[in-house]
Design an enzyme around this catalytic site. Structure first.
Site, PDB file in Angstrom:
ATOM      1  N   HIS A   1      64.762  74.804   8.045  1.00  0.00           N
ATOM      2  CA  HIS A   1      64.234  73.444   7.867  1.00  0.00           C
ATOM      3  C   HIS A   1      63.456  72.958   9.105  1.00  0.00           C
ATOM      4  CE1 HIS A   1      66.923  72.879   4.380  1.00  0.00           C
ATOM      5  NE2 HIS A   1      67.954  73.208   5.114  1.00  0.00           N
TER       6      HIS A   1
HETATM    7  O1  RIB Z   1      68.772  68.794   5.518  1.00  0.00           O
HETATM    8  C1  RIB Z   1      68.416  69.636   6.589  1.00  0.00           C
HETATM    9  C2  RIB Z   1      68.607  68.934   7.893  1.00  0.00           C
HETATM   10  O2  RIB Z   1      70.003  68.647   8.056  1.00  0.00           O
HETATM   11  C3  RIB Z   1      68.213  69.804   9.096  1.00  0.00           C
HETATM   12  O3  RIB Z   1      67.727  68.975  10.139  1.00  0.00           O
HETATM   13  C4  RIB Z   1      69.503  70.481   9.473  1.00  0.00           C
HETATM   14  O4  RIB Z   1      69.601  70.639  10.900  1.00  0.00           O
HETATM   15  C5  RIB Z   1      70.582  69.548   8.980  1.00  0.00           C
HETATM   16  O5  RIB Z   1      71.045  68.797  10.053  1.00  0.00           O
END
Ligand code: RIB
Ligand code: CA
Length: 295
Positions: A233
């Site tokens: 992500h």
């Molecule tokens: O939904 C994904 C996010 O939430 C990313 O930033 C990951 O690090 C989690 O914290």
């Protein structure tokens, strides 16, 4: 590109931070931490250790221990109790500064107006506090590029919302309602960006500290015998910042649900448009990330 990274490391945050510290096109002015994934002490210690991996003297500053309202969420199940899936990093080389919002305001007032971009990898509590406490500094931002939200994809913090927005929906709503340009990278894009075991062999073969450490972090980010990792992500934020042409964005007018399904994005034409990434050239983005980690 002058940036400040706002983060809750976190395995995918960690890869994103190593990439930004290793990539000469970024001038990382500071790293600010927030509770997010696994609590402020842990995320701050992890940020300091990641700076140690790169022997970077980047200032790290502690931010919000809890959201603007409510109790917040935890992602310990994904990132482990240490937030790094058990991967051992070198000891911190420095102490964290006590006040992330003060550091953000100081940097924004010191730098030329419109020259600093926030790379936001976590719940947006620090940025909402900056806007509330130092509005004149907040408006000097060039922009905010944030990982968060879900448009057509089912959420990962309940079916209706994504973690970063669900953990502090009020903060997200206040930041998106501001006049600072926001680019949001939702699950619709990030879930298309994953690593395979062969990708990790390539990273390890490079021998570069950022690449070898990232291979260990991503390996801890696999679920069981899965053929590929969980979504990468947060690195998407750094890669869109450097090469937006590898992503496709649509302008959307959105507000953030703070009541029924906290963190859910709701169309609202009264809100300023934000750019939402809905397309990614995943293979080109991975090649760019791998190259930047391996240098
Ligand atoms: O939904 C994904 C996010 O939430 C990313 O930033 C990951 O690090 C989690 O914290
Ligand atoms: Ca994160």
């Amino acid at each position: 590109m002058k940036v400040i990274i706002d983060t809750d490391p976190g395995l995918d945050d960690a890869v994103a931070i190593l990439y930004a510290l290793n990539e000469p096109r970024f001038d990382v002015q500071a790293i600010t931490t927030v509770a997010g994934n696994i609590g402020l002490d842990r995320t701050t210690d992890n940020a300091l250790r990641l700076a140690s991996v790169m022997a970077a003297s980047v200032p790290v500053a502690r931010g919000a221990a809890r959201p603007l309202a409510g109790a917040g969420l935890s992602e310990e199940a994904i990132h482990g109790a240490d937030g790094l899936g058990g991967v051992q990093l070198p000891d911190p080389l420095a102490e964290a500064a006590p006040d992330a919002v003060a550091l953000l305001a100081e940097r924004l007032m010191a730098e030329p107006e419109g020259s600093l971009t926030i790379l936001a990898l976590a719940p947006l509590t620090n940025l909402a506090q900056l806007r509330r406490q130092h509005p004149e500094a907040f408006l000097r931002l060039k922009g905010i590029i944030a990982m968060g939200g879900n448009i057509h994809e089912i959420g990962n913090a309940g079916p209706h919302a994504e973690f970063n927005l669900a953990a502090d929906p009020l903060a997200a709503d206040e930041v998106f309602a501001s006049d600072v340009p926001v680019t949001l990278i939702p699950l619709d894009v990030t879930r298309k960006f994953r690593a395979s075991p062969a990708d990790l062999v390539e990273l390890r073969d490079s021998g570069a500290p950022a690449a070898v450490t990232s291979a260990a972090l991503i390996e801890a980010y696999f679920t069981g015998s899965a053929r590929e990792s969980r979504p990468l992500h947060d690195p998407c934020v750094m890669l869109l910042a450097l090469d937006p042409a590898l992503f496709g964005c649509d302008a959307m007018h959105l507000r953030v649900d703070t009541v029924e399904h906290p963190g859910r994005l709701i169309p609202d034409e009264t809100r300023p448009a934000i750019q939402v990434a809905m397309r990614i050239e995943a293979e080109a983005v991975k090649a760019m990330l791998w190259k930047g980690l391996s240098r």
